[in-house]
Motif scaffolding. Structure first.
Motif, PDB file in Angstrom:
ATOM      1  N   ILE A 261       0.836  -1.195   0.000  1.00 47.98           N
ATOM      2  CA  ILE A 261       0.000   0.000   0.000  1.00 47.98           C
ATOM      3  C   ILE A 261       0.876   1.252   0.000  1.00 47.98           C
ATOM      4  O   ILE A 261       2.054   1.206   0.336  1.00 47.98           O
ATOM      5  CB  ILE A 261      -0.936   0.052   1.231  1.00 47.98           C
ATOM      6  N   ASN A 262       0.274   2.375  -0.386  1.00 46.20           N
ATOM      7  CA  ASN A 262       0.892   3.678  -0.162  1.00 46.20           C
ATOM      8  C   ASN A 262       0.501   4.083   1.253  1.00 46.20           C
ATOM      9  O   ASN A 262      -0.625   4.520   1.493  1.00 46.20           O
ATOM     10  CB  ASN A 262       0.373   4.696  -1.186  1.00 46.20           C
ATOM     11  N   ASN A 263       1.408   3.887   2.207  1.00 47.90           N
ATOM     12  CA  ASN A 263       1.038   4.136   3.607  1.00 47.90           C
ATOM     13  C   ASN A 263       1.226   5.595   4.011  1.00 47.90           C
ATOM     14  O   ASN A 263       1.329   5.914   5.185  1.00 47.90           O
ATOM     15  CB  ASN A 263       1.809   3.217   4.558  1.00 47.90           C
ATOM     16  N   HIS A 264       1.238   6.475   3.003  1.00 45.75           N
ATOM     17  CA  HIS A 264       1.317   7.906   3.269  1.00 45.75           C
ATOM     18  C   HIS A 264       0.008   8.613   2.925  1.00 45.75           C
ATOM     19  O   HIS A 264      -0.104   9.826   3.071  1.00 45.75           O
ATOM     20  CB  HIS A 264       2.467   8.540   2.489  1.00 45.75           C
ATOM     21  N   THR A 265      -0.972   7.864   2.430  1.00 43.56           N
ATOM     22  CA  THR A 265      -2.278   8.450   2.097  1.00 43.56           C
ATOM     23  C   THR A 265      -3.389   7.635   2.749  1.00 43.56           C
ATOM     24  O   THR A 265      -3.243   6.431   2.977  1.00 43.56           O
ATOM     25  CB  THR A 265      -2.517   8.472   0.574  1.00 43.56           C
ATOM     26  N   LEU A 266      -4.507   8.297   3.025  1.00 39.64           N
ATOM     27  CA  LEU A 266      -5.645   7.611   3.639  1.00 39.64           C
ATOM     28  C   LEU A 266      -6.223   6.570   2.702  1.00 39.64           C
ATOM     29  O   LEU A 266      -6.553   5.452   3.123  1.00 39.64           O
ATOM     30  CB  LEU A 266      -6.718   8.638   4.021  1.00 39.64           C
ATOM     31  N   ASP A 267      -6.331   6.907   1.406  1.00 35.06           N
ATOM     32  CA  ASP A 267      -6.865   5.943   0.433  1.00 35.06           C
ATOM     33  C   ASP A 267      -5.949   4.724   0.320  1.00 35.06           C
ATOM     34  O   ASP A 267      -6.428   3.595   0.161  1.00 35.06           O
ATOM     35  CB  ASP A 267      -7.012   6.607  -0.940  1.00 35.06           C
ATOM     36  N   GLY A 268      -4.639   4.969   0.408  1.00 32.55           N
ATOM     37  CA  GLY A 268      -3.706   3.854   0.347  1.00 32.55           C
ATOM     38  C   GLY A 268      -3.859   2.930   1.528  1.00 32.55           C
ATOM     39  O   GLY A 268      -3.876   1.704   1.381  1.00 32.55           O
ATOM     40  N   LYS A 269      -4.012   3.501   2.713  1.00 30.47           N
ATOM     41  CA  LYS A 269      -4.164   2.696   3.921  1.00 30.47           C
ATOM     42  C   LYS A 269      -5.454   1.891   3.909  1.00 30.47           C
ATOM     43  O   LYS A 269      -5.525   0.801   4.474  1.00 30.47           O
ATOM     44  CB  LYS A 269      -4.106   3.596   5.154  1.00 30.47           C
ATOM     45  N   LYS A 270      -6.491   2.413   3.262  1.00 33.88           N
ATOM     46  CA  LYS A 270      -7.770   1.705   3.201  1.00 33.88           C
ATOM     47  C   LYS A 270      -7.679   0.425   2.378  1.00 33.88           C
ATOM     48  O   LYS A 270      -8.496  -0.482   2.534  1.00 33.88           O
ATOM     49  CB  LYS A 270      -8.845   2.618   2.607  1.00 33.88           C
ATOM     50  N   LYS A 271      -6.692   0.356   1.479  1.00 30.89           N
ATOM     51  CA  LYS A 271      -6.535  -0.834   0.643  1.00 30.89           C
ATOM     52  C   LYS A 271      -6.030  -2.040   1.436  1.00 30.89           C
ATOM     53  O   LYS A 271      -6.190  -3.178   0.998  1.00 30.89           O
ATOM     54  CB  LYS A 271      -5.553  -0.559  -0.497  1.00 30.89           C
ATOM     55  N   LYS A 272      -5.374  -1.782   2.559  1.00 29.23           N
ATOM     56  CA  LYS A 272      -4.740  -2.860   3.311  1.00 29.23           C
ATOM     57  C   LYS A 272      -5.760  -3.908   3.758  1.00 29.23           C
ATOM     58  O   LYS A 272      -6.720  -3.611   4.442  1.00 29.23           O
ATOM     59  CB  LYS A 272      -4.022  -2.290   4.536  1.00 29.23           C
ATOM     60  N   ASN A 273      -5.552  -5.164   3.335  1.00 26.70           N
ATOM     61  CA  ASN A 273      -6.426  -6.261   3.762  1.00 26.70           C
ATOM     62  C   ASN A 273      -5.621  -7.479   4.228  1.00 26.70           C
ATOM     63  O   ASN A 273      -6.189  -8.513   4.573  1.00 26.70           O
ATOM     64  CB  ASN A 273      -7.405  -6.663   2.648  1.00 26.70           C
ATOM     65  N   ILE A 274      -4.287  -7.337   4.213  1.00 27.55           N
ATOM     66  CA  ILE A 274      -3.386  -8.399   4.660  1.00 27.55           C
ATOM     67  C   ILE A 274      -2.418  -7.815   5.684  1.00 27.55           C
ATOM     68  O   ILE A 274      -1.935  -6.695   5.524  1.00 27.55           O
ATOM     69  CB  ILE A 274      -2.571  -8.979   3.484  1.00 27.55           C
ATOM     70  N   LYS A 275      -2.129  -8.559   6.732  1.00 31.40           N
ATOM     71  CA  LYS A 275      -1.090  -8.140   7.668  1.00 31.40           C
ATOM     72  C   LYS A 275       0.076  -9.104   7.575  1.00 31.40           C
ATOM     73  O   LYS A 275      -0.094 -10.299   7.302  1.00 31.40           O
ATOM     74  CB  LYS A 275      -1.624  -8.064   9.097  1.00 31.40           C
ATOM     75  N   CYS A 276       1.263  -8.565   7.794  1.00 34.41           N
ATOM     76  CA  CYS A 276       2.501  -9.330   7.711  1.00 34.41           C
ATOM     77  C   CYS A 276       3.051  -9.452   9.128  1.00 34.41           C
ATOM     78  O   CYS A 276       3.351  -8.441   9.765  1.00 34.41           O
ATOM     79  CB  CYS A 276       3.464  -8.587   6.794  1.00 34.41           C
ATOM     80  N   VAL A 277       3.158 -10.684   9.641  1.00 38.59           N
ATOM     81  CA  VAL A 277       3.563 -10.897  11.028  1.00 38.59           C
ATOM     82  C   VAL A 277       4.706 -11.905  11.084  1.00 38.59           C
ATOM     83  O   VAL A 277       4.658 -12.953  10.433  1.00 38.59           O
ATOM     84  CB  VAL A 277       2.388 -11.421  11.888  1.00 38.59           C
ATOM     85  N   ARG A 278       5.730 -11.572  11.882  1.00 32.10           N
ATOM     86  CA  ARG A 278       6.844 -12.503  12.089  1.00 32.10           C
ATOM     87  C   ARG A 278       6.610 -13.286  13.376  1.00 32.10           C
ATOM     88  O   ARG A 278       6.286 -12.712  14.414  1.00 32.10           O
ATOM     89  CB  ARG A 278       8.167 -11.756  12.146  1.00 32.10           C
ATOM     90  N   TYR A 279       6.777 -14.607  13.299  1.00 33.75           N
ATOM     91  CA  TYR A 279       6.556 -15.493  14.435  1.00 33.75           C
ATOM     92  C   TYR A 279       7.767 -16.380  14.679  1.00 33.75           C
ATOM     93  O   TYR A 279       8.486 -16.755  13.746  1.00 33.75           O
ATOM     94  CB  TYR A 279       5.351 -16.396  14.199  1.00 33.75           C
ATOM     95  N   ASP A 280       7.938 -16.741  15.921  1.00 39.04           N
ATOM     96  CA  ASP A 280       8.893 -17.769  16.323  1.00 39.04           C
ATOM     97  C   ASP A 280       8.177 -19.110  16.188  1.00 39.04           C
ATOM     98  O   ASP A 280       7.224 -19.398  16.911  1.00 39.04           O
ATOM     99  CB  ASP A 280       9.320 -17.512  17.771  1.00 39.04           C
ATOM    100  N   ILE A 281       8.634 -19.920  15.233  1.00 39.89           N
ATOM    101  CA  ILE A 281       8.073 -21.256  15.034  1.00 39.89           C
ATOM    102  C   ILE A 281       9.200 -22.263  15.216  1.00 39.89           C
ATOM    103  O   ILE A 281      10.138 -22.311  14.411  1.00 39.89           O
ATOM    104  CB  ILE A 281       7.441 -21.418  13.632  1.00 39.89           C
ATOM    105  N   ASP A 282       9.121 -23.022  16.313  1.00 43.46           N
ATOM    106  CA  ASP A 282      10.159 -24.010  16.639  1.00 43.46           C
ATOM    107  C   ASP A 282      11.542 -23.380  16.693  1.00 43.46           C
ATOM    108  O   ASP A 282      12.540 -23.958  16.243  1.00 43.46           O
ATOM    109  CB  ASP A 282      10.144 -25.160  15.620  1.00 43.46           C
ATOM    110  N   GLY A 283      11.614 -22.166  17.218  1.00 46.71           N
ATOM    111  CA  GLY A 283      12.896 -21.504  17.421  1.00 46.71           C
ATOM    112  C   GLY A 283      13.421 -20.716  16.233  1.00 46.71           C
ATOM    113  O   GLY A 283      14.445 -20.045  16.339  1.00 46.71           O
ATOM    114  N   GLU A 284      12.716 -20.790  15.095  1.00 44.18           N
ATOM    115  CA  GLU A 284      13.134 -20.056  13.899  1.00 44.18           C
ATOM    116  C   GLU A 284      12.119 -18.976  13.549  1.00 44.18           C
ATOM    117  O   GLU A 284      10.932 -19.113  13.843  1.00 44.18           O
ATOM    118  CB  GLU A 284      13.293 -21.003  12.708  1.00 44.18           C
ATOM    119  N   SER A 285      12.581 -17.916  12.918  1.00 35.39           N
ATOM    120  CA  SER A 285      11.690 -16.834  12.503  1.00 35.39           C
ATOM    121  C   SER A 285      11.028 -17.173  11.177  1.00 35.39           C
ATOM    122  O   SER A 285      11.671 -17.672  10.250  1.00 35.39           O
ATOM    123  CB  SER A 285      12.483 -15.530  12.369  1.00 35.39           C
ATOM    124  N   HIS A 286       9.717 -16.897  11.093  1.00 36.72           N
ATOM    125  CA  HIS A 286       8.952 -17.079   9.858  1.00 36.72           C
ATOM    126  C   HIS A 286       8.034 -15.882   9.678  1.00 36.72           C
ATOM    127  O   HIS A 286       7.568 -15.298  10.660  1.00 36.72           O
ATOM    128  CB  HIS A 286       8.121 -18.364   9.911  1.00 36.72           C
TER     129      HIS A 286
END
Length: 318
Positions: A261-286
């Motif tokens: 997204i263009n995270n500098h505009t309100l219209d750009g932020k409205k497009k966001k429908n996915i989040k990106c999250v880092r997790y510890d899975i069995d001691g490794e980052s994913h």
């Protein structure tokens, strides 16, 4: 020197000079937009060799099976999948009673129509072959780059959240389905302004697992001069020399083609429908991509490229 498109001579650090005609263009005036000034020679659309039309991947089962290395035994997979879905539902019902405030990751629901599933996978194969990529649904560790032993989630500066057991089982279910050719209900399409992009091929519920971000794992310092537009942070350590990134330029999956997204505009932020999250899975980052709201069939998928570092230049994203 002025941009041949917008006529402005400002932001000259983002102005490309054609090696053929000496005319300039801003990287953000190009379509698709260029994320960074590319290394080496650059030619404007008028001087560049005529690009070949996108060659569609053949929508035949044998070709699809070979490209994605799909495991045989679809009949057994259907039985196994039903059992796994029932187990997940039972666990989720118990967890809702015990942890009402915590939302769990949901498994995606594959398209039942096998012909439509072939179409979905063929669209991804088309994008990957056009980008000269090989399919990989896992992080890959290549000799000469970062070794697997470097990926230790405990080294994350400030700590990293551990993926709960129930969510881990959901991810394993999705991985099993993908190995059997039961892909998420997604299509990769080509947009003249954005390049290859991903859209939902069915309604997708909030908190549904979309994909893990995969590719070759390397040290960030090795990619300091890399002009790739899809490098993803994997591990942020206190020691800069140990920081890791995921590079999907040679190997990867559908996550490579989900746009930011263009995270500098309100219209750009409205497009966001996915989040990106880092997790510890069995001691490794994913890195997991998960729906952050309900997504309607036909809607394009977007997430914030700057979820952690706030360094990626998204000012001119469409």
């Amino acid at each position: 020197m002025r941009c041949d498109v917008c006529g402005s001579g400002e932001r000259d650090e983002e102005l490309l000079l054609c090696d053929g005609c000496d005319r300039g263009r801003h990287i953000f005036c190009l379509r698709p937009i260029a994320a960074r000034v590319p290394a080496g020679p650059w030619f404007c659309p008028a001087c560049a060799p005529r690009s070949k039309p996108v060659k569609r991947f053949p929508m035949t089962q044998t070709k699809i099976v070979d490209f994605f290395r799909i495991q045989k035994g679809a009949e057994d997979a259907e039985v196994e999948k039903c059992g796994l879905f029932q187990d997940v539902k039972k666990r989720r019902k118990r967890s809702l009673v015990m942890h009402k405030k915590r939302r769990r990751i949901l498994p995606y629901v594959p398209t039942e129509d096998k012909v439509q599933r072939l179409k979905q996978m063929a669209s991804l194969a088309t994008a990957m072959t056009s980008s000269k990529m090989k399919f990989s649904n896992e992080l890959t560790y290549i000799p000469g780059m970062a070794g697997r032993s470097s990926n230790q989630a405990r080294l994350e500066e400030g700590g990293m959240q551990i993926l709960p057991k129930e969510d881990k089982e959901t991810i394993e279910l999705c991985r099993t389905m993908q190995k059997r050719g039961e892909c998420p209900p997604l299509l990769v399409v080509f947009d003249s302004r954005e390049g290859f992009t991903v859209q939902a091929d069915a309604d997708i519920k909030d908190m549904t697992f979309i994909a893990e971000y995969t590719g070759d794992v390397d040290f960030l310092e090795n990619r300091a001069n890399d002009d790739g537009d899809s490098i993803m942070t994997l591990l942020l350590t206190e020691d800069p020399s140990k920081r890791l990134v995921i590079c999907p330029d040679k190997r990867g999956n559908i996550s490579r083609f989900i746009n930011g997204i263009n995270n500098h505009t309100l219209d750009g932020k409205k497009k966001k429908n996915i989040k990106c999250v880092r997790y510890d899975i069995d001691g490794e980052s994913h890195v997991l991509l998960v729906a952050c709201r309900d997504i309607a069939c036909g809607e394009k998928l977007y997430y914030d490229y700057n979820g952690y570092e706030h360094e990626y230049p998204t000012h001119h994203f469409i």
